[in-house]
Every structure is written in structure tokens, then in C-alpha cells.
Design a protein around this motif. Structure first.
Motif, mmCIF file in Angstrom:
data_model
loop_
_atom_site.group_PDB
_atom_site.id
_atom_site.type_symbol
_atom_site.label_atom_id
_atom_site.label_comp_id
_atom_site.label_asym_id
_atom_site.label_seq_id
_atom_site.Cartn_x
_atom_site.Cartn_y
_atom_site.Cartn_z
ATOM 1 N N PHE A 302 -7.064 -7.375 3.292
ATOM 2 C CA PHE A 302 -7.695 -6.054 3.251
ATOM 3 C C PHE A 302 -9.136 -6.161 2.731
ATOM 4 O O PHE A 302 -10.015 -5.427 3.188
ATOM 5 N N GLN A 303 -9.345 -7.053 1.775
ATOM 6 C CA GLN A 303 -10.718 -7.264 1.289
ATOM 7 C C GLN A 303 -11.590 -7.866 2.386
ATOM 8 O O GLN A 303 -12.729 -7.444 2.597
ATOM 9 N N ALA A 304 -11.053 -8.834 3.116
ATOM 10 C CA ALA A 304 -11.831 -9.491 4.169
ATOM 11 C C ALA A 304 -12.177 -8.517 5.306
ATOM 12 O O ALA A 304 -13.204 -8.686 5.979
ATOM 13 N N MET A 305 -11.337 -7.519 5.540
ATOM 14 C CA MET A 305 -11.546 -6.562 6.633
ATOM 15 C C MET A 305 -12.268 -5.301 6.145
ATOM 16 O O MET A 305 -12.176 -4.238 6.756
ATOM 17 N N CYS A 306 -12.981 -5.435 5.049
ATOM 18 C CA CYS A 306 -13.668 -4.317 4.423
ATOM 19 C C CYS A 306 -15.173 -4.414 4.685
ATOM 20 O O CYS A 306 -15.724 -5.516 4.810
ATOM 21 N N GLU A 307 -15.849 -3.287 4.779
ATOM 22 C CA GLU A 307 -17.296 -3.269 4.916
ATOM 23 C C GLU A 307 -17.935 -3.332 3.531
ATOM 24 O O GLU A 307 -17.305 -3.001 2.519
ATOM 25 N N PRO A 308 -19.209 -3.766 3.462
ATOM 26 C CA PRO A 308 -19.879 -3.887 2.159
ATOM 27 C C PRO A 308 -19.869 -2.583 1.365
ATOM 28 O O PRO A 308 -20.043 -1.493 1.919
ATOM 29 N N MET A 309 -19.625 -2.725 0.054
ATOM 30 C CA MET A 309 -19.604 -1.630 -0.913
ATOM 31 C C MET A 309 -18.509 -0.608 -0.622
ATOM 32 O O MET A 309 -18.623 0.564 -0.967
ATOM 33 N N GLN A 310 -17.424 -1.066 0.026
ATOM 34 C CA GLN A 310 -16.279 -0.209 0.275
ATOM 35 C C GLN A 310 -15.040 -0.777 -0.426
ATOM 36 O O GLN A 310 -14.984 -1.961 -0.770
ATOM 37 N N ILE A 311 -14.052 0.088 -0.631
ATOM 38 C CA ILE A 311 -12.776 -0.300 -1.240
ATOM 39 C C ILE A 311 -11.691 0.011 -0.230
ATOM 40 O O ILE A 311 -11.416 1.184 0.060
ATOM 41 N N ASN A 312 -11.077 -1.009 0.321
ATOM 42 C CA ASN A 312 -10.114 -0.876 1.404
ATOM 43 C C ASN A 312 -8.698 -0.880 0.838
ATOM 44 O O ASN A 312 -8.303 -1.827 0.138
ATOM 45 N N VAL A 313 -7.916 0.167 1.141
ATOM 46 C CA VAL A 313 -6.564 0.266 0.581
ATOM 47 C C VAL A 313 -5.553 0.498 1.703
ATOM 48 O O VAL A 313 -5.881 0.958 2.790
ATOM 49 N N SER A 314 -4.310 0.181 1.398
ATOM 50 C CA SER A 314 -3.221 0.293 2.371
ATOM 51 C C SER A 314 -2.691 1.717 2.455
ATOM 52 O O SER A 314 -2.989 2.574 1.613
ATOM 53 N N GLU A 315 -1.864 1.952 3.462
ATOM 54 C CA GLU A 315 -1.257 3.270 3.627
ATOM 55 C C GLU A 315 -0.326 3.598 2.464
ATOM 56 O O GLU A 315 -0.249 4.746 2.019
ATOM 57 N N SER A 316 0.381 2.577 1.964
ATOM 58 C CA SER A 316 1.295 2.816 0.847
ATOM 59 C C SER A 316 0.543 3.251 -0.411
ATOM 60 O O SER A 316 1.106 3.929 -1.268
ATOM 61 N N LEU A 317 -0.732 2.859 -0.532
ATOM 62 C CA LEU A 317 -1.540 3.287 -1.668
ATOM 63 C C LEU A 317 -2.206 4.639 -1.415
ATOM 64 O O LEU A 317 -2.541 5.359 -2.351
ATOM 65 N N SER A 318 -2.413 4.980 -0.148
ATOM 66 C CA SER A 318 -3.146 6.209 0.165
ATOM 67 C C SER A 318 -2.433 7.452 -0.350
ATOM 68 O O SER A 318 -3.073 8.428 -0.753
ATOM 69 N N LYS A 319 -1.118 7.425 -0.345
ATOM 70 C CA LYS A 319 -0.363 8.611 -0.754
ATOM 71 C C LYS A 319 -0.541 8.917 -2.243
ATOM 72 O O LYS A 319 -0.908 10.037 -2.610
ATOM 73 N N PRO A 320 -0.284 7.965 -3.156
ATOM 74 C CA PRO A 320 -0.498 8.284 -4.580
ATOM 75 C C PRO A 320 -1.970 8.486 -4.935
ATOM 76 O O PRO A 320 -2.279 9.196 -5.895
ATOM 77 N N LEU A 321 -2.890 7.881 -4.148
ATOM 78 C CA LEU A 321 -4.316 8.010 -4.467
ATOM 79 C C LEU A 321 -4.918 9.311 -3.951
ATOM 80 O O LEU A 321 -5.954 9.760 -4.446
ATOM 81 N N SER A 322 -4.281 9.923 -2.955
ATOM 82 C CA SER A 322 -4.867 11.102 -2.317
ATOM 83 C C SER A 322 -4.988 12.299 -3.254
ATOM 84 O O SER A 322 -5.791 13.202 -3.025
ATOM 85 N N GLU A 323 -4.208 12.299 -4.340
ATOM 86 C CA GLU A 323 -4.290 13.397 -5.301
ATOM 87 C C GLU A 323 -5.507 13.276 -6.207
ATOM 88 O O GLU A 323 -5.959 14.265 -6.785
ATOM 89 N N ALA A 324 -6.020 12.067 -6.350
ATOM 90 C CA ALA A 324 -7.128 11.845 -7.283
ATOM 91 C C ALA A 324 -8.429 11.456 -6.590
ATOM 92 O O ALA A 324 -9.507 11.620 -7.170
ATOM 93 N N TYR A 325 -8.334 10.931 -5.349
ATOM 94 C CA TYR A 325 -9.528 10.441 -4.662
ATOM 95 C C TYR A 325 -9.630 11.002 -3.250
ATOM 96 O O TYR A 325 -8.614 11.217 -2.579
ATOM 97 N N LYS A 326 -10.851 11.221 -2.825
ATOM 98 C CA LYS A 326 -11.103 11.550 -1.423
ATOM 99 C C LYS A 326 -11.072 10.232 -0.654
ATOM 100 O O LYS A 326 -11.805 9.295 -0.972
ATOM 101 N N LEU A 327 -10.199 10.132 0.331
ATOM 102 C CA LEU A 327 -10.046 8.919 1.123
ATOM 103 C C LEU A 327 -10.613 9.128 2.517
ATOM 104 O O LEU A 327 -10.530 10.219 3.085
ATOM 105 N N VAL A 328 -11.162 8.070 3.062
ATOM 106 C CA VAL A 328 -11.681 8.091 4.429
ATOM 107 C C VAL A 328 -10.735 7.278 5.304
ATOM 108 O O VAL A 328 -10.506 6.088 5.043
#
Length: 367
Positions: A302-328
Motif C-alpha cells: 500500500f505504501q509503494a502504491m501511494c502518491e507522494p505526501m499521501q497516506i494510503n489505507v485499506s478498505e478495512s481501515l476506511s470504516k473506523p477512520l471515516s468517523e474521524a477523517y475525511k477520506l478520498v
């Protein structure tokens, strides 16, 4: 032997007699004299003698009181003291030994007895100093080794080694692996001197360490310009996913702020993936702690498939993170061994994240 001996007596005649006897067998000894208790204490601190021969009956401060003062002073507490007295009271002799006297000699002085007792005390003190020096060297070596181990091992693992003497493999459940990689590291460092390169990495990783510690995560290792950490292995914060994401965002913020005042500008890529992690040393002869398993591999991809200055996360993380962070939401990408997978970038916090306490997980046992 070249010892330094402090002789304390208010009688000049006794000072000369004792000095002559002490030098009889060893003319190269350094003799320091004092004729009262106050001067004796000053000379003891200043010269750190190998032996103090101290008269009991002196005006103002008697020998026993001088002995008490010497034993209370950190600089003189270990100095061996032979007390001399023309009054042989058994109860006072017991008191002298209880205070810390190494020996007692009655007056008038018998040269052979004084020589024999002085030599015995000097020998014992030499052995004591040798053992103390050896113990100090071992202490320093242990402190040095511990500092080295702390720099390469997570603290809970170091605690485990102290308790059990090994690093048994363990499966750590529900962790978040964090992979940070510097963009175009090889190109940027090609013309740097080794000193500048090491300084940059030291400053960067020290900054990362501070952030990681604040969010109950653990740095596992650095490999070149790659920085690898885990949340949830040794600490159980209220929300592991949020803490890991917060650490990643603050690492990115740290780079942004550092670039404002630094001649060398850096960019990074961060990958997060959650799941079980296996942790252990690679071999019995290698104490380096490392992590293994699908979660680790996926965080790296996931880090290797990330663009510079971005934080790439999985779908399993998107659900708990969506309450605290705006995800793209990203275009799903094909990941080696897993097929096409959804991916998300952490954009920015939606609200102030509540800081919670974390509990240290006990040292792992063999599982």
C-alpha cells in the motif's frame, strides 16, 4: 606499593614515630599528616588516602567523631580507618567498629603490630577497590549494552529479554502496520556527503519517533530510508486504527513543517494496513526483533502504491477512520497476490480527536 596514608594525631612526636614505622617497609609511600580532626577531614577529602590512622583522644573533635564524619561523607565513606587509643575500653572499641573502623590499635604503639595491622588493612582495601572498579565497569558495560539494545529493540521486547532471556514468536492480533518511505531518496542523496545524509536521517527518524511514541505505537526498525512501525502490538489504546492514522498524519505534518525551514525538502509515502502480525527474532543468535505476515506485506505494498505526501489505507481501515477523517476514494488497484483492492487516502481530520490512555500489554509468552 606507593600508597597514600593519612596519619592524624595531636602529638607531633607520635606523628613522626608512626610515619617512620609506616615508611619502614615501603619508603615510597606518601604520608599526609594532620594534628586535629577538622584538618583530618579536609585532608581525607582532598587526598583520598588508602588508609587513615587516627588518634582517638584529640581536643575539639575526637577520633570517633572524625570517623563518623568520614563515614557520612560520600567521598570518604569507604576509606579504611585504624583508630588508636591509649585508653582500652571494651565498650568504646565495640562502638568504634560499629561506626566503621577497620581496626583498633592500643597506645603506646608497637612498631611490628602497627606494621602488620596497617599492611592487612591496605591489602583488604586494595582488594575492595579492585572489586568495586570491576563492578563499576560491569555496570557501565550493562548500561552501554542496554542503550544499544534500546536503540534496536522495542522497550517491551527488551523487558521480555530481561525476564525470560529470549524472544519467543507470537501472533499479535488486530494491529496496524505503518510503512513510511522517502520519495526519490536515492536520487536526492546521490550527491550528499555521508555526514549530511546521516544527519538528515537522524533528524527525520527522531521526529517520527516522537510522533509514534505519542500515539502508543512502536517503531520496529528502519531499513535505509524506510521507517516501519506498528500500533497495537504492545499497547492497547482506545482506538488502534485512529491512533495509527493520527500518527501517520502527524508524520506527514512534521515533514511539511520541516520543509519550510530546511534546505533539503523531503516528500514521503505512507501505507497503513490492519490485521494480525507475527513478531519474533530471526534466529537465536540475532536479537533483532522483526515482524512478519500478510499485514506487514500489504502495508508495504500500500505504501509503494501511494502518491507522494499521501497516506494510503485499506478498505478495512476506511470504516473506523471515516468517523474521524475525511477520506478520498481511489480507483481500485491490483495488488500482488490479492487481486483488485479498494484504496483510500486520508485527507484531513473531521474533528478534534479525543486522546485516550493506553495500557501496556504484558511481555509475550511462548504461543
Amino acid at each position: 606499593m606507593g600508597n597514600t596514608i593519612l596519619i592524624v594525631d595531636d602529638s607531633e612526636l607520635d606523628l613522626k614515630l608512626i610515619s617512620t614505622v609506616i615508611r619502614n617497609n615501603e619508603p615510597f609511600r606518601t604520608i599526609i599528616t594532620a594534628n586535629n580532626g577538622e584538618e583530618a577531614c579536609r585532608q581525607a577529602v582532598r587526598h583520598q588516602p588508602d588508609l587513615v590512622i587516627l588518634d582517638w583522644e584529640m581536643p575539639d573533635i575526637d577520633g570517633l567523631e572524625v570517623l563518623r564524619i568520614l563515614k557520612k561523607n560520600e567521598l570518604t565513606k569507604d576509606l579504611p580507618v585504624i583508630l588508636m587509643s591509649g585508653v582500652s575500653f571494651t565498650d568504646k572499641i565495640k562502638e568504634a567498629f560499629s561506626v566503621g573502623a577497620a581496626d583498633f590499635i592500643p597506645k603506646p604503639i608497637h612498631p611490628e603490630e602497627l606494621q602488620a595491622r596497617a599492611e592487612a588493612v591496605l591489602t583488604n582495601y586494595a582488594n575492595f577497590k579492585s572489586l568495586k572498579d570491576h563492578a563499576n565497569q560491569l555496570t557501565l558495560a550493562n548500561l552501554k549494552n542496554e542503550r544499544i539494545l534500546k536503540s534496536i529493540l522495542p522497550l517491551p521486547i527488551l523487558m521480555q529479554i530481561k525476564e525470560y532471556g529470549s524472544i519467543p514468536p507470537k501472533r499479535y492480533k488486530d494491529c496496524v502496520a505503518i510503512f513510511v518511505d522517502m520519495v526519490d531518496f536515492t536520487t536526492k542523496t546521490g550527491k550528499m556527503s555521508p555526514g549530511v545524509l546521516l544527519r538528515e536521517l537522524h533528524e527525520l527518524f527522531t521526529g517520527f519517533d516522537k510522533v509514534i511514541d505519542e500515539h502508543f505505537c512502536t517503531r520496529i526498525k528502519t531499513v535505509g530510508d524506510a521507517y516501519i512501525a506498528v500500533c497495537g502490538m504492545f499497547y492497547t489504546p482506545g482506538n488502534i486504527e485512529i491512533e495509527a492514522a493520527s500518527a501517520a498524519v502527524k508524520i506527514r505534518d512534521y515533514i511539511i513543517e520541516r520543509n519550510k525551514n530546511s534546505e533539503i525538502k523531503w516528500e514521503l509515502k505512507i501505507g497503513l494496513y490492519n490485521g494480525d502480525i507475527i513478531g519474533s527474532s530471526v534466529s537465536p543468535s540475532n536479537l533483532n526483533f522483526d515482524i512478519f505476515g500478510e499485514t506487514v506485506n500489504m502495508a508495504s505494498r500500500f505504501q509503494a502504491m501511494c502518491e507522494p505526501m499521501q497516506i494510503n489505507v485499506s478498505e478495512s481501515l476506511s470504516k473506523p477512520l471515516s468517523e474521524a477523517y475525511k477520506l478520498v476514494t481511489r480507483v481500485p488497484k491490483k495488488v500482488k497476490g490479492k487481486g483488485v483492492m479498494p484504496m483510500y487516502y486520508i485527507h484531513k481530520p473531521l474533528k478534534e480527536i479525543e486522546k485516550k490512555e493506553a495500557v501496556l500489554i504484558p511481555a509475550p509468552s511462548m504461543q
